[in-house]
Write an enzyme that holds these catalytic residues in place. Structure first.
Site, PDB file in Angstrom:
ATOM      1  CG  ASP A  35      30.514  12.908  39.232  1.00  0.00           C
ATOM      2  OD1 ASP A  35      29.751  13.876  39.213  1.00  0.00           O
ATOM      3  OD2 ASP A  35      30.982  12.372  38.198  1.00  0.00           O
ATOM      4  CD  GLU A  52      25.528  13.441  39.941  1.00  0.00           C
ATOM      5  OE1 GLU A  52      25.078  14.240  39.122  1.00  0.00           O
ATOM      6  OE2 GLU A  52      26.489  12.678  39.687  1.00  0.00           O
TER       7      GLU A  52
HETATM    8  C1  GLC Z   1      27.928  14.497  37.259  1.00  0.00           C
HETATM    9  C2  GLC Z   1      28.342  15.944  37.378  1.00  0.00           C
HETATM   10  C3  GLC Z   1      28.420  16.541  36.014  1.00  0.00           C
HETATM   11  C4  GLC Z   1      29.470  15.794  35.221  1.00  0.00           C
HETATM   12  C5  GLC Z   1      29.163  14.312  35.201  1.00  0.00           C
HETATM   13  C6  GLC Z   1      30.355  13.531  34.739  1.00  0.00           C
HETATM   14  O1  GLC Z   1      26.640  14.358  36.792  1.00  0.00           O
HETATM   15  O2  GLC Z   1      27.463  16.622  38.220  1.00  0.00           O
HETATM   16  O3  GLC Z   1      28.713  17.908  36.044  1.00  0.00           O
HETATM   17  O4  GLC Z   1      29.509  16.286  33.914  1.00  0.00           O
HETATM   18  O5  GLC Z   1      28.851  13.812  36.479  1.00  0.00           O
HETATM   19  O6  GLC Z   1      31.341  13.537  35.722  1.00  0.00           O
END
Ligand code: GLC
Length: 581
Positions: free
Chosen positions: A235, A297
């Protein structure tokens, strides 16, 4: 490592009736299941509620896993199911090594893993290392400890500015709206320091300058690797390390480039010290064998920056957000696909492709607009311009067929195989995304793409669960889109996905090459050849004539003949034996 291909226009094998081709990417024979995998994102809250509390659970996932095996995906990625107060749907973790009671127990997790492996599915889990929940024991200890203590040093605490420290330490903004700092109070009620949270105030950022934070996450990695996971989706992987001194930043909170603020200068994203963290994690994963992966991500632009995160000694892959954001703009799509393959070939990594996830409006809704659709994370409300869902679903089918012919790995979001649109009519009191509250309702947030799945049209709650109301209400359109109805129809969205995945595997497209088929790359259509398969997408109002070839699949099963209708994609098998359709 793959070598970077020079881009050249070649005269194709005359037996491939595709006209001039521009070769971008050669077939990939490097080992690694993940290089061509189709990975299905399960959003546990909304997948299947077996215990009837209105929220999905691990037992529900186990129960329905055979449907995913049948769909033909290689792996599932589970969004967080860890202990959490659920202030950000589980991305606020209070215990990284336990299952939240709303989802079940560690025993349920082990059963789910065993069933996945029995079905030949790998499981990737979400790792949330940038921040935890304010209920995490480490943050509670930090609150109880004085400024300057080792407990506080696990997080990013700073004194405030202004004469009495009542102004935040800097001007950083939260992704969900409002300042990225919250002030705490001493036990006697006196105002104290501020802590940084790039997301909700309930999600304090860890201090990755502190070795104790590194040690804690190494423990977490091993905990889940020991339980058999095939890897981690990391994340906000580009946010962990902040620039020394936390310099001011007036650009976008999500780090995207804006006028005067190029994203690569954002002090909270993409810092060089991240590489050592991922090198270290990679070493840990490699101790478990070559099949465990890290996927970043990292929502960064421009695209070559994405390749910063994937290296033979760091991440295996990264989500391709530029591809998601290219929408149906054929020029942008061509540019992003070319840049992705070139940038990632240069570091020996496969590209990934993605159209939907739990943070964006589903592509069946996004593509239902002819003009400007909603911004990422903003959602669609009843008062907003509404998408044409029939159009959106037709284009979504075309876009998915187009995407899944590309070489590399692909990520699917649960429900896209049903062509689900976003939910629009969500009563305000049920909205849970912190974006909604933090912006006073100005931005609706991401609840619309998180509506539970409709499994069986005739059952209570469309088969999602048989007890309490689902945590978000179903739109009226969902009954007709239920999985059981689609499973019974050979012309359904679900049947198309199943056919795509079967053919993709049979033709080895995930490992294939990519050449642009120049005759089909017009201002409103795009064509590429992967191996001997020609993939054509038409977005023009006029039909597009297809070359001679055997039509393997088209996104509109009612389409026929030599022409491709607007909002349609087809796969054609080219070759000397190809017969005109
Ligand atoms: C990422 C996740 C999202 C979350 C954010 C904070 O972007 O995909 O859903 O709110 O991180 O953890």
């Amino acid at each position: 490592m793959l070598s970077l291909m020079s881009v050249e226009t070649v005269t194709p094998d005359t037996s491939l009736n595709a006209g001039p081709l521009t070769l971008i990417h050669e077939a990939d024979n490097a080992p690694g299941w993940w290089r061509s995998a189709v990975i299905y994102q399960v959003y546990p809250r909304s997948f299947r509620d077996l215990n009837g509390d209105g929220v999905g659970d691990l037992a529900g996932i186990t129960e329905e896993l055979p449907h995913l095996a049948d769909l033909g995906v290689d792996a599932v990625w589970l969004s967080p199911f860890y202990r959490s107060p659920q202030r950000d749907a589980g991305y606020d973790v209070s215990d990284y090594c336990d299952v939240d009671p709303i989802f079940g127990t560690l025993g349920d997790f082990d059963v789910m893993m065993a069933e996945s492996h029995r079905l030949g599915l790998r499981v990737i889990v979400d790792l949330v290392p940038n921040h935890c929940s304010d209920q995490h024991a480490a943050f509670q200890a930090a609150l109880a400890a004085p400024a300057g203590s080792p407990e506080r040093d696990m997080f990013i605490f700073r004194d405030g500015t202004g004469p009495d420290g009542s102004e935040p330490p800097n001007n950083w903004q939260s992704h969900f709206g409002g300042p990225a700092w919250t002030r705490v109070a001493r036990p006697d009620g006196q105002p104290d320091q501020w802590y940084l949270h790039l997301f909700d105030s309930s999600q304090p950022d860890f201090n990755w300058d502190n070795p104790a934070v590194h040690a804690e996450f190494e423990r977490v990695l091993r905990f889940w690797l020991d339980r058999g996971v095939s890897g981690f989706r990391v994340d906000v992987a580009h946010a962990l390390v902040k620039a020394p001194g936390l310099p001011a930043w007036g650009g976008r909170a999500d780090g995207g480039s804006s006028e005067g603020f190029p994203g690569h200068e954002a002090p909270m994203f993409g810092q060089p010290a991240l590489h050592d963290i991922y090198r270290n994690w990679r070493r840990i994963l490699d101790q478990y064998g070559p099949d465990r992966i890290l996927c970043a991500e990292a929502n960064v632009d421009p695209l070559p920056r994405l390749a910063n995160w994937v290296r033979p000694d760091q991440m295996h892959q990264a989500f391709n957000f530029p591809y998601l954001h290219a929408g149906l703009d054929v020029y942008r799509l061509r540019g992003v696909i070319t840049d992705s393959l070139e940038a990632l070939d240069a570091v020996g990594a496969p590209s990934t492709w993605v159209l939907s996830n739990h943070d964006v409006v589903r592509h069946a809704s996004r593509f239902g607009y002819n003009g400007q659709g909603p911004r990422d994370g903003d959602g669609i409300g009843p008062a907003d311009p509404q998408p044409d869902i029939a159009l959106g679903r037709r284009r979504a089918a075309a876009a998915s067929l187009f995407m899944l012919g590309l070489p590399g790995a692909a990520y699917l979001y649960q429900g896209e195989e049903l062509g689900l649109p976003d939910g629009v009519d969500i009563p305000e009191h049920l909205r849970q995304d912190p974006t909604f509250a933090r912006t006073g309702g100005e931005r609706l947030g991401r609840d619309g793409c998180r509506i539970p799945l409709p499994w069986r049209a005739a059952e209570t709650h469309l088969g999602f669960g048989h007890g309490r109301d689902p945590w978000l209400p179903f739109p009226s359109s969902f009954a007709a889109l239920a999985r059981d109805l689609q499973a019974a129809s050979p012309s359904s969205h679900l049947a198309l996905y199943r056919d795509i995945l079967r053919l993709r595997r049979g033709l080895n497209l995930g490992r294939g090459s990519l050449s642009w088929a120049e005759d089909w790359c017009t201002g409103s259509s795009l064509g590429y050849v992967n191996g001997t398969t020609l993939v054509l997408m038409n977005l023009n109002h006029d039909p597009l004539e297809m070359p001679a070839g055997h039509v393997l699949l088209r996104s509109d099963p009612s389409g026929a003949g030599r022409f491709l209708a607007s909002g349609e994609t087809a796969w054609l098998q080219l070759g000397p034996d190809a017969a005109a359709d």
